[in-house]
Design a protein around this motif. Structure first.
Motif, PDB file in Angstrom:
ATOM      1  N   MET A   1      46.537  30.248   6.476  1.00 60.02           N
ATOM      2  CA  MET A   1      46.657  29.501   5.249  1.00 60.02           C
ATOM      3  C   MET A   1      45.459  29.826   4.353  1.00 60.02           C
ATOM      4  O   MET A   1      44.329  29.764   4.781  1.00 60.02           O
ATOM      5  N   THR A   2      45.714  30.171   3.101  1.00 59.08           N
ATOM      6  CA  THR A   2      44.641  30.527   2.180  1.00 59.08           C
ATOM      7  C   THR A   2      44.322  29.372   1.253  1.00 59.08           C
ATOM      8  O   THR A   2      45.176  28.561   0.921  1.00 59.08           O
ATOM      9  N   ASP A   3      43.063  29.325   0.814  1.00 58.88           N
ATOM     10  CA  ASP A   3      42.603  28.301  -0.111  1.00 58.88           C
ATOM     11  C   ASP A   3      43.011  28.713  -1.517  1.00 58.88           C
ATOM     12  O   ASP A   3      42.572  29.732  -2.022  1.00 58.88           O
ATOM     13  N   LYS A   4      43.882  27.929  -2.158  1.00 62.82           N
ATOM     14  CA  LYS A   4      44.364  28.266  -3.491  1.00 62.82           C
ATOM     15  C   LYS A   4      43.603  27.529  -4.578  1.00 62.82           C
ATOM     16  O   LYS A   4      43.993  27.542  -5.729  1.00 62.82           O
ATOM     17  N   THR A   5      42.494  26.879  -4.228  1.00 62.91           N
ATOM     18  CA  THR A   5      41.670  26.197  -5.210  1.00 62.91           C
ATOM     19  C   THR A   5      41.003  27.234  -6.096  1.00 62.91           C
ATOM     20  O   THR A   5      40.407  28.187  -5.591  1.00 62.91           O
ATOM     21  N   PRO A   6      41.123  27.089  -7.428  1.00 63.12           N
ATOM     22  CA  PRO A   6      40.493  28.081  -8.293  1.00 63.12           C
ATOM     23  C   PRO A   6      38.971  28.061  -8.140  1.00 63.12           C
ATOM     24  O   PRO A   6      38.367  27.019  -7.927  1.00 63.12           O
ATOM     25  N   THR A   7      38.374  29.243  -8.232  1.00 65.77           N
ATOM     26  CA  THR A   7      36.927  29.357  -8.130  1.00 65.77           C
ATOM     27  C   THR A   7      36.305  28.771  -9.390  1.00 65.77           C
ATOM     28  O   THR A   7      36.687  29.143 -10.499  1.00 65.77           O
ATOM     29  N   PRO A   8      35.343  27.852  -9.227  1.00 68.36           N
ATOM     30  CA  PRO A   8      34.710  27.260 -10.410  1.00 68.36           C
ATOM     31  C   PRO A   8      33.852  28.284 -11.145  1.00 68.36           C
ATOM     32  O   PRO A   8      33.405  29.271 -10.562  1.00 68.36           O
ATOM     33  N   THR A   9      33.634  28.037 -12.433  1.00 69.45           N
ATOM     34  CA  THR A   9      32.748  28.901 -13.199  1.00 69.45           C
ATOM     35  C   THR A   9      31.321  28.716 -12.696  1.00 69.45           C
ATOM     36  O   THR A   9      31.024  27.766 -11.967  1.00 69.45           O
ATOM     37  N   PHE A  10      30.446  29.607 -13.126  1.00 69.21           N
ATOM     38  CA  PHE A  10      29.040  29.502 -12.747  1.00 69.21           C
ATOM     39  C   PHE A  10      28.483  28.148 -13.170  1.00 69.21           C
ATOM     40  O   PHE A  10      27.804  27.467 -12.399  1.00 69.21           O
ATOM     41  N   GLU A  12      30.103  25.332 -13.792  1.00 59.17           N
ATOM     42  CA  GLU A  12      30.701  24.253 -13.005  1.00 59.17           C
ATOM     43  C   GLU A  12      30.072  24.178 -11.619  1.00 59.17           C
ATOM     44  O   GLU A  12      29.781  23.079 -11.122  1.00 59.17           O
ATOM     45  N   SER A  13      29.853  25.334 -11.011  1.00 57.90           N
ATOM     46  CA  SER A  13      29.217  25.374  -9.686  1.00 57.90           C
ATOM     47  C   SER A  13      27.819  24.790  -9.741  1.00 57.90           C
ATOM     48  O   SER A  13      27.431  23.993  -8.884  1.00 57.90           O
ATOM     49  N   LEU A  14      27.064  25.190 -10.749  1.00 51.77           N
ATOM     50  CA  LEU A  14      25.696  24.703 -10.889  1.00 51.77           C
ATOM     51  C   LEU A  14      25.663  23.191 -11.100  1.00 51.77           C
ATOM     52  O   LEU A  14      24.863  22.483 -10.492  1.00 51.77           O
ATOM     53  N   SER A  15      26.565  22.696 -11.931  1.00 50.74           N
ATOM     54  CA  SER A  15      26.632  21.258 -12.196  1.00 50.74           C
ATOM     55  C   SER A  15      26.987  20.477 -10.928  1.00 50.74           C
ATOM     56  O   SER A  15      26.362  19.454 -10.619  1.00 50.74           O
ATOM     57  N   GLU A  16      27.970  20.967 -10.190  1.00 52.73           N
ATOM     58  CA  GLU A  16      28.367  20.292  -8.947  1.00 52.73           C
ATOM     59  C   GLU A  16      27.245  20.366  -7.919  1.00 52.73           C
ATOM     60  O   GLU A  16      26.978  19.389  -7.208  1.00 52.73           O
ATOM     61  N   LEU A  17      26.572  21.501  -7.844  1.00 53.41           N
ATOM     62  CA  LEU A  17      25.463  21.662  -6.906  1.00 53.41           C
ATOM     63  C   LEU A  17      24.339  20.679  -7.231  1.00 53.41           C
ATOM     64  O   LEU A  17      23.780  20.048  -6.329  1.00 53.41           O
ATOM     65  N   GLU A  18      24.030  20.509  -8.508  1.00 53.25           N
ATOM     66  CA  GLU A  18      23.006  19.541  -8.911  1.00 53.25           C
ATOM     67  C   GLU A  18      23.408  18.122  -8.520  1.00 53.25           C
ATOM     68  O   GLU A  18      22.574  17.343  -8.038  1.00 53.25           O
ATOM     69  N   ALA A  19      24.684  17.791  -8.679  1.00 51.97           N
ATOM     70  CA  ALA A  19      25.170  16.462  -8.304  1.00 51.97           C
ATOM     71  C   ALA A  19      25.046  16.248  -6.797  1.00 51.97           C
ATOM     72  O   ALA A  19      24.640  15.172  -6.337  1.00 51.97           O
ATOM     73  N   ILE A  20      25.376  17.275  -6.017  1.00 46.53           N
ATOM     74  CA  ILE A  20      25.271  17.181  -4.561  1.00 46.53           C
ATOM     75  C   ILE A  20      23.820  16.968  -4.146  1.00 46.53           C
ATOM     76  O   ILE A  20      23.519  16.124  -3.291  1.00 46.53           O
ATOM     77  N   VAL A  21      22.917  17.731  -4.743  1.00 49.11           N
ATOM     78  CA  VAL A  21      21.487  17.587  -4.423  1.00 49.11           C
ATOM     79  C   VAL A  21      21.024  16.167  -4.727  1.00 49.11           C
ATOM     80  O   VAL A  21      20.334  15.537  -3.913  1.00 49.11           O
ATOM     81  N   ASN A  22      21.414  15.635  -5.878  1.00 41.13           N
ATOM     82  CA  ASN A  22      21.031  14.268  -6.237  1.00 41.13           C
ATOM     83  C   ASN A  22      21.559  13.253  -5.233  1.00 41.13           C
ATOM     84  O   ASN A  22      20.845  12.334  -4.832  1.00 41.13           O
ATOM     85  N   GLU A  23      22.825  13.421  -4.817  1.00 34.69           N
ATOM     86  CA  GLU A  23      23.422  12.508  -3.833  1.00 34.69           C
ATOM     87  C   GLU A  23      22.666  12.568  -2.504  1.00 34.69           C
ATOM     88  O   GLU A  23      22.386  11.546  -1.895  1.00 34.69           O
ATOM     89  N   MET A  24      22.345  13.787  -2.081  1.00 31.67           N
ATOM     90  CA  MET A  24      21.693  13.945  -0.789  1.00 31.67           C
ATOM     91  C   MET A  24      20.248  13.460  -0.837  1.00 31.67           C
ATOM     92  O   MET A  24      19.743  12.914   0.142  1.00 31.67           O
ATOM     93  N   GLU A  25      19.581  13.645  -1.963  1.00 33.27           N
ATOM     94  CA  GLU A  25      18.210  13.159  -2.095  1.00 33.27           C
ATOM     95  C   GLU A  25      18.162  11.633  -2.080  1.00 33.27           C
ATOM     96  O   GLU A  25      17.164  11.051  -1.641  1.00 33.27           O
ATOM     97  N   ASN A  26      19.238  11.015  -2.513  1.00 32.66           N
ATOM     98  CA  ASN A  26      19.322   9.562  -2.511  1.00 32.66           C
ATOM     99  C   ASN A  26      19.275   9.020  -1.078  1.00 32.66           C
ATOM    100  O   ASN A  26      18.755   7.937  -0.838  1.00 32.66           O
ATOM    101  N   GLY A  27      19.821   9.783  -0.140  1.00 34.58           N
ATOM    102  CA  GLY A  27      19.725   9.432   1.274  1.00 34.58           C
ATOM    103  C   GLY A  27      20.648   8.337   1.758  1.00 34.58           C
ATOM    104  O   GLY A  27      20.501   7.859   2.873  1.00 34.58           O
ATOM    105  N   ASP A  28      21.620   7.948   0.954  1.00 35.82           N
ATOM    106  CA  ASP A  28      22.517   6.860   1.340  1.00 35.82           C
ATOM    107  C   ASP A  28      23.843   7.333   1.930  1.00 35.82           C
ATOM    108  O   ASP A  28      24.735   6.516   2.150  1.00 35.82           O
TER     109      ASP A  28
END
Length: 80
Positions: A1-10, A12-28
């Motif tokens: 089974m292949t992943d048909k999710t479209p690849t995000p733009t650079f 979009e990836s950067l924005s999501e990555l920043e959000a993930i870092v913020n969530e993880m730094e929160n530690g909750d």
């Protein structure tokens, strides 16, 4: 089974990555969720790196077509 999710733009990836870092730094986050976020962050990081490498390759090709092998550094203003 292949992943048909479209690849995000650079961007979009950067924005999501920043959000993930913020969530993880929160530690909750529960451990399982934190691991999922970490895995997603690694994937986004790799995709972003690949996008940057492709852009760099395109610049090199364009410069080569112009007979220029490397980028010329910007001259810095003495007032800065």
């Amino acid at each position: 089974m292949t992943d048909k999710t479209p690849t995000p733009t650079f961007e979009e990836s950067l924005s999501e990555l920043e959000a993930i870092v913020n969530e993880m730094e929160n530690g909750d986050l529960p451990l399982h969720t934190a691991l999922e976020k970490f895995e997603r962050g690694i994937k986004l990081s790799r995709q972003s790196q690949q996008s940057l490498e492709q852009a760099e390759q395109k610049v090199k090709i364009l410069l080569s077509e112009q007979g220029q092998e490397t980028l010329t550094p910007l001259k810095q203003d003495d007032n800065n």
